[in-house]
Write an enzyme that holds these catalytic residues in place. Structure first.
Site, PDB file in Angstrom:
ATOM      1  N   GLU A 182      81.241 -30.695 -47.358  1.00 52.46           N
ATOM      2  CA  GLU A 182      82.100 -31.512 -46.345  1.00 52.46           C
ATOM      3  C   GLU A 182      83.331 -30.888 -46.105  1.00 52.46           C
ATOM      4  O   GLU A 182      84.127 -30.998 -45.183  1.00 52.46           O
ATOM      5  CB  GLU A 182      82.254 -32.878 -46.454  1.00 52.46           C
ATOM      6  CG  GLU A 182      81.905 -33.835 -45.115  1.00 52.46           C
ATOM      7  CD  GLU A 182      81.689 -35.334 -45.519  1.00 52.46           C
ATOM      8  OE1 GLU A 182      80.823 -36.111 -45.173  1.00 52.46           O
ATOM      9  OE2 GLU A 182      82.606 -35.864 -46.403  1.00 52.46           O
ATOM     10  N   HIS A 197      60.518 -24.200 -63.099  1.00 53.01           N
ATOM     11  CA  HIS A 197      59.073 -24.113 -63.025  1.00 53.01           C
ATOM     12  C   HIS A 197      58.474 -24.446 -61.623  1.00 53.01           C
ATOM     13  O   HIS A 197      57.277 -24.482 -61.233  1.00 53.01           O
ATOM     14  CB  HIS A 197      58.315 -25.172 -64.121  1.00 53.01           C
ATOM     15  CG  HIS A 197      58.427 -24.749 -65.432  1.00 53.01           C
ATOM     16  ND1 HIS A 197      57.594 -24.081 -66.062  1.00 53.01           N
ATOM     17  CD2 HIS A 197      59.592 -24.935 -66.258  1.00 53.01           C
ATOM     18  CE1 HIS A 197      58.317 -24.180 -67.515  1.00 53.01           C
ATOM     19  NE2 HIS A 197      59.312 -24.540 -67.164  1.00 53.01           N
ATOM     20  N   LYS A 204      76.808 -39.554 -35.200  1.00 62.53           N
ATOM     21  CA  LYS A 204      76.872 -40.823 -34.861  1.00 62.53           C
ATOM     22  C   LYS A 204      76.948 -41.044 -33.353  1.00 62.53           C
ATOM     23  O   LYS A 204      76.652 -42.180 -33.004  1.00 62.53           O
ATOM     24  CB  LYS A 204      78.197 -41.250 -35.586  1.00 62.53           C
ATOM     25  CG  LYS A 204      78.105 -41.067 -36.933  1.00 62.53           C
ATOM     26  CD  LYS A 204      79.395 -41.842 -37.765  1.00 62.53           C
ATOM     27  CE  LYS A 204      79.522 -41.706 -39.197  1.00 62.53           C
ATOM     28  NZ  LYS A 204      80.670 -41.833 -39.740  1.00 62.53           N
TER      29      LYS A 204
HETATM   30  O1  PA5 Z   1      83.481 -38.133 -46.164  1.00 62.73           O
HETATM   31  C1  PA5 Z   1      83.476 -38.971 -45.338  1.00 62.73           C
HETATM   32  O2  PA5 Z   1      84.457 -39.369 -44.909  1.00 62.73           O
HETATM   33  C2  PA5 Z   1      82.004 -39.392 -45.085  1.00 62.73           C
HETATM   34  O3  PA5 Z   1      80.998 -38.600 -45.362  1.00 62.73           O
HETATM   35  C3  PA5 Z   1      82.119 -40.962 -45.745  1.00 62.73           C
HETATM   36  O4  PA5 Z   1      82.074 -40.521 -47.044  1.00 62.73           O
HETATM   37  C4  PA5 Z   1      80.669 -41.384 -45.516  1.00 62.73           C
HETATM   38  O5  PA5 Z   1      80.387 -41.367 -44.015  1.00 62.73           O
HETATM   39  C5  PA5 Z   1      81.048 -43.078 -45.473  1.00 62.73           C
HETATM   40  O6  PA5 Z   1      82.291 -43.319 -44.775  1.00 62.73           O
HETATM   41  P1  PA5 Z   1      82.985 -44.758 -44.924  1.00 62.73           P
HETATM   42  O7  PA5 Z   1      83.543 -44.860 -46.399  1.00 62.73           O
HETATM   43  O8  PA5 Z   1      83.923 -44.827 -43.951  1.00 62.73           O
HETATM   44  O9  PA5 Z   1      81.832 -46.053 -44.710  1.00 62.73           O
END
Ligand code: PA5
Length: 425
Positions: free
Chosen positions: A279, A300, A414
């Site tokens: 990310e 394996h 989303k």
């Molecule tokens: O790094 C990020 O922002 C995302 O991957 C979040 O970790 C994930 O979507 C969870 O988000 P939230 O804590 O707002 O529910």
């Protein structure tokens, strides 16, 4: 004690001059990060976080943990991504059996999974920690909606207030509204710490403390990491050596990094690591693809591809020097399997030989590797490792000239899903 980085299996791929060439960029990245002048500088709360967690907050957690452990026999941690992986990786790394058994929900939308959990909770006294920074993420929101109904059917209002704990934004988001409306106890996630960097904020500390995990040890290790990996001297900073090595390998066409371990309790640490690196770096058409394998099991299955497949891979081994429990291999009089050669040795001795052999074979197969070794699998070393990777990815992102602290791409699916569901964005 500590964490070491071994680069012996890079010697055929990277030269001293390569490191020398990028030293100025590394220095610049460090300066931009620490002066808070680089991209994403409003998300640098994690940088000095370990040193800032107050004793008063830890005391508050002690009180909360004592109450939850006293009135519950199961804790459900609801969250996804950065609000899930650090919690699970910590619990699993430390052996998977904290004082209060912990279950996870809201990290997928499998009805099978959630039904199974609800069934397992039937005869348990339950507490829930629901975690969402945005407070609007679909998976935890729906899981919590269902679990809240389950709890409302069992407990009265006063009990619910003791048993449901929210961790979310201090001002906005649906979860904040729910906490305020129902009077649930809530903890604030700092604005300047993104999800994948949040394991040492209330995101991780609240559920981990409730489960009985050694959060002080975790923070102590992270503080040691903050000192050690705060040095602007690549010769003395293993996190920077790691960041520089992977950047150089990427420049030479190694597009995939495989985090490989020989210890199954590192499985979720690798999952956490994948989110952190994927990310942070995967944007603007760039980024090393982070993958993981669990050896020797995967030798394996994936061993063939690792040894002879497409040559765009480098490997980072994650090792543990001293295991907490070893088993001596017995001598067998008949020796029909021919393994008396290791009789009297610990099983971990063989596991480590498998690692040495794998690294050497992959080196010959054109797969360079680094090895990160933790002296012990305890909370201290995990805290230090979290900080090691956080610091490395920040520097690595700056070397790649991306903003390592945003994740605009996560929103794309989303928006489409909300349209399909008819939900207001
Ligand atoms: O790094 C990020 O922002 C995302 O991957 C979040 O970790 C994930 O979507 C969870 O988000 P939230 O804590 O707002 O529910």
């Amino acid at each position: 004690m500590g964490i070491t980085l071994n680069r012996d299996h890079l010697s055929g791929f990277l030269r001293k001059e390569d490191y020398k060439k990028i030293a100025p960029a590394l220095k610049k990245a460090h300066e931009a990060l620490h002066a808070k002048k680089g991209p994403g500088n409003d998300f640098l709360g994690w940088l000095d976080l370990p040193g800032r967690v107050s004793g008063a907050f830890l005391k508050e957690l002690d009180g909360l943990a004592a109450m939850v452990q006293n009135n519950s026999d199961a804790l459900v941690s609801v969250g996804i991504g950065g609000s899930y992986l650090g919690i699970r990786s910590t619990v699993e790394f430390l052996g998977g059996a904290p004082k209060l058994p912990i279950h996870y929900a809201g990290h997928n939308m499998s009805s099978e999974d959630l039904s199974g959990l609800l069934q397992r909770l039937q005869d348990r006294r339950v507490s829930i920690v629901v975690i969402s920074k945005s407070g609007t993420t679909t998976e935890p929101a729906l899981a919590f909606r269902i679990l809240k109904r389950f709890m409302q059917e069992r407990y009265g209002e006063a009990q619910l207030k003791e048993r449901i704990i929210c961790v979310t934004d201090g001002k906005k988001g649906a979860l904040k509204k729910i906490a305020d409306t129902y009077g649930f106890r809530s903890f604030v996630i700092p604005d300047d710490v993104g999800g994948r960097f949040s394991v040492l904020t209330p995101v991780g500390l609240v559920p981990l403390a409730c489960a009985g995990v050694d959060v002080r040890g975790l923070l102590e290790g992270a503080r040691a990491g903050q000192d050690e990996y705060g040095q602007n001297d690549p010769e003395r900073n293993a996190a920077y050596q790691y960041a520089a090595s992977r950047y150089l390998l990427y420049q030479k066409g190694k597009l995939i990094e495989v985090l490989a371990s020989f210890y199954p309790n590192l499985f979720y640490v690798a999952e956490w690591w994948k989110q952190l690196f994927g990310e942070s770096e995967g944007k603007d058409g760039q980024g090393i693809f982070p993958a993981s394998v669990m050896y020797s099991t995967d030798l394996h299955s994936m061993g063939q591809l690792m040894q002879n497949g497409v040559r765009v891979i480098f490997e980072t081994f994650l090792m543990i020097e001293k295991v907490s429990r070893d088993i001596v291999i017995p001598k067998d009089e008949a020796d029909l399997d021919g393994f008396n050669c290791v009789a009297g040795k610990g099983l971990d001795f063989v596991n480590k030989k498998a690692y040495e052999a794998t690294a050497a074979a992959h080196d010959e197969g054109d797969v360079p590797s680094l090895t990160i070794t933790l002296s012990k699998a305890d909370a201290f070393h995990l805290g230090q490792l979290y900080y090691f990777f956080e610091k490395a990815v920040a520097i690595s992102g700056y070397l790649l000239r991306v903003n390592p602290f945003d994740q605009p791409g996560v929103e794309a699916y989303k928006a489409k899903m909300f349209k399909l569901l008819g939900k207001a964005a």
